[in-house]
Write an enzyme that holds these catalytic residues in place. Structure first.
Site, PDB file in Angstrom:
ATOM      1  N   GLY A 286       0.828  -1.198   0.000  1.00  0.00           N
ATOM      2  CA  GLY A 286       0.000   0.000   0.000  1.00  0.00           C
ATOM      3  C   GLY A 286       0.857   1.240   0.000  1.00  0.00           C
ATOM      4  O   GLY A 286       1.961   1.251  -0.537  1.00  0.00           O
ATOM      5  N   GLU A 287       0.333   2.314   0.555  1.00  0.00           N
ATOM      6  CA  GLU A 287       0.970   3.632   0.673  1.00  0.00           C
ATOM      7  C   GLU A 287       1.483   4.183  -0.649  1.00  0.00           C
ATOM      8  O   GLU A 287       2.367   5.042  -0.685  1.00  0.00           O
ATOM      9  CB  GLU A 287       2.089   3.632   1.733  1.00  0.00           C
ATOM     10  CG  GLU A 287       3.313   2.814   1.441  1.00  0.00           C
ATOM     11  CD  GLU A 287       4.289   2.714   2.630  1.00  0.00           C
ATOM     12  OE1 GLU A 287       5.509   2.849   2.402  1.00  0.00           O
ATOM     13  OE2 GLU A 287       3.821   2.510   3.773  1.00  0.00           O
ATOM     14  N   GLY A 288       0.930   3.700  -1.772  1.00  0.00           N
ATOM     15  CA  GLY A 288       1.317   4.217  -3.073  1.00  0.00           C
ATOM     16  C   GLY A 288       2.581   3.607  -3.634  1.00  0.00           C
ATOM     17  O   GLY A 288       3.075   4.036  -4.689  1.00  0.00           O
TER      18      GLY A 288
END
Length: 317
Positions: A286-288
């Site tokens: 996640g988190e880009g």
């Protein structure tokens, strides 16, 4: 709403076919360059100004024991992003993207969707507006990511509400759920779907939350207005974005999925959306992070598209 510029795209395809290579020999890199050209409205697209935005939110559903970590970790990770210590910081530095971190009322988690709506309509609108306002109007491309303890459960609920199917098909391990936690996630999503029957985008976001998912939707809509192509991250980001298709089946036409996560629901989500990820690297952070790695591929595509000589320029043919 802005649309893909077919005239510009045709010119970009013609350029691709005139470059010093066999037509189609760069495979998907050629397709990506044409995609960017058509959405930016430039025969020679550019990626000089890349913006990555990570939205963070907290969720009342954690009260159901759906995550092995406490909600306080969300704020701690926001601090880590801002201090430059997370994976997304390193990947943005390498990819040449400017990182923006947007925490959304972390001190006020959304409601537990097994007990009632996660948000009010006004809260949905506020979060969507925050997402829209986070977009840099001068950006050439927008990368979207998220952080929020419990949000893989929210993502499973959003996907199930949008596309139906067995709850078990959408629920995955997230941050590393045990079998017991997985059972609680399945029960929570099932209970939420029984309680809520939303029919459109905002009602779905209100039913299940969270603020970061609503902000992702707002950012995508704003990027479309500005002709900024978007790279989505993994399962949670894509599930949030997919809620927009409840109102408009073409809402994600300007978006790319950066990578295929190993989170089980992401494969199903990609299939039902009919989209093709740029990469598949067994990531699930996640988190880009997957979007940032995908940006590096897009930069290669644009460099070849813009920088290669044509046969005429090279005196070949």
């Amino acid at each position: 709403m802005t649309s893909f510029d077919e005239t510009v795209a045709a010119a970009a395809r013609a350029r691709q076919n005139s470059l010093t290579k066999p037509p189609g020999s760069l495979g998907r890199l050629e397709e990506l360059a044409v995609f960017l050209a058509g959405w930016q409205g430039r025969e020679r697209p550019r990626l000089d100004r890349a913006q990555a935005v990570v939205f963070a939110g907290n969720h009342g559903i954690v009260a159901q024991g759906v995550n092995p970590f406490p909600a306080e970790v969300t704020a701690l990770m926001v601090q880590n992003f801002r201090a430059g210590g997370a994976a997304i910081n390193q990947l943005c530095a390498v990819a040449g993207a400017e990182l923006t971190v947007v925490p959304l009322k972390l001190e006020t988690p959304t409601g537990d969707f097994t007990q009632g709506p996660a948000m009010t309509p006004d809260e949905v609108d506020e979060a969507m507006q925050a997402g829209a306002e986070a977009v840099d109007p001068e950006a050439d491309i927008l990368l979207l990511g998220e952080m929020g303890i419990g949000n893989s459960t929210v993502a499973a609920a959003l996907a199930a509400a949008t596309f139906d199917g067995w709850v078990e098909d959408w629920v995955g391990p997230g941050t590393g759920a045990t079998s017991e936690v997985m059972e609680r996630k399945i029960r929570a999503v099932t209970a939420g779907l029984v309680r809520h029957k939303p029919a459109d985008t905002r009602a779905t976001l209100a039913a299940f939350g969270g603020r970061e998912q609503a902000a992702i939707c707002g950012a995508i809509l704003r990027a479309r207005e500005l002709r900024i192509p978007v790279i989505l991250d993994g399962f949670i980001c894509t599930a949030a974005a997919a809620v927009l298709t409840r109102d408009d089946p073409e809402a994600l036409a300007h978006c790319l999925i950066g990578h295929e996560s190993v989170e089980p629901g992401h494969h199903r989500l990609i299939a039902v959306l009919g989209m093709r990820p740029v990469l598949s690297l067994d990531m699930r952070l996640g988190e880009g992070s997957g979007a940032a790695v995908a940006l590096m591929v897009l930069k290669g595509a644009v460099a070849c598209h813009n920088g290669m000589a044509t046969f005429a320029e090279a005196g070949i043919g």
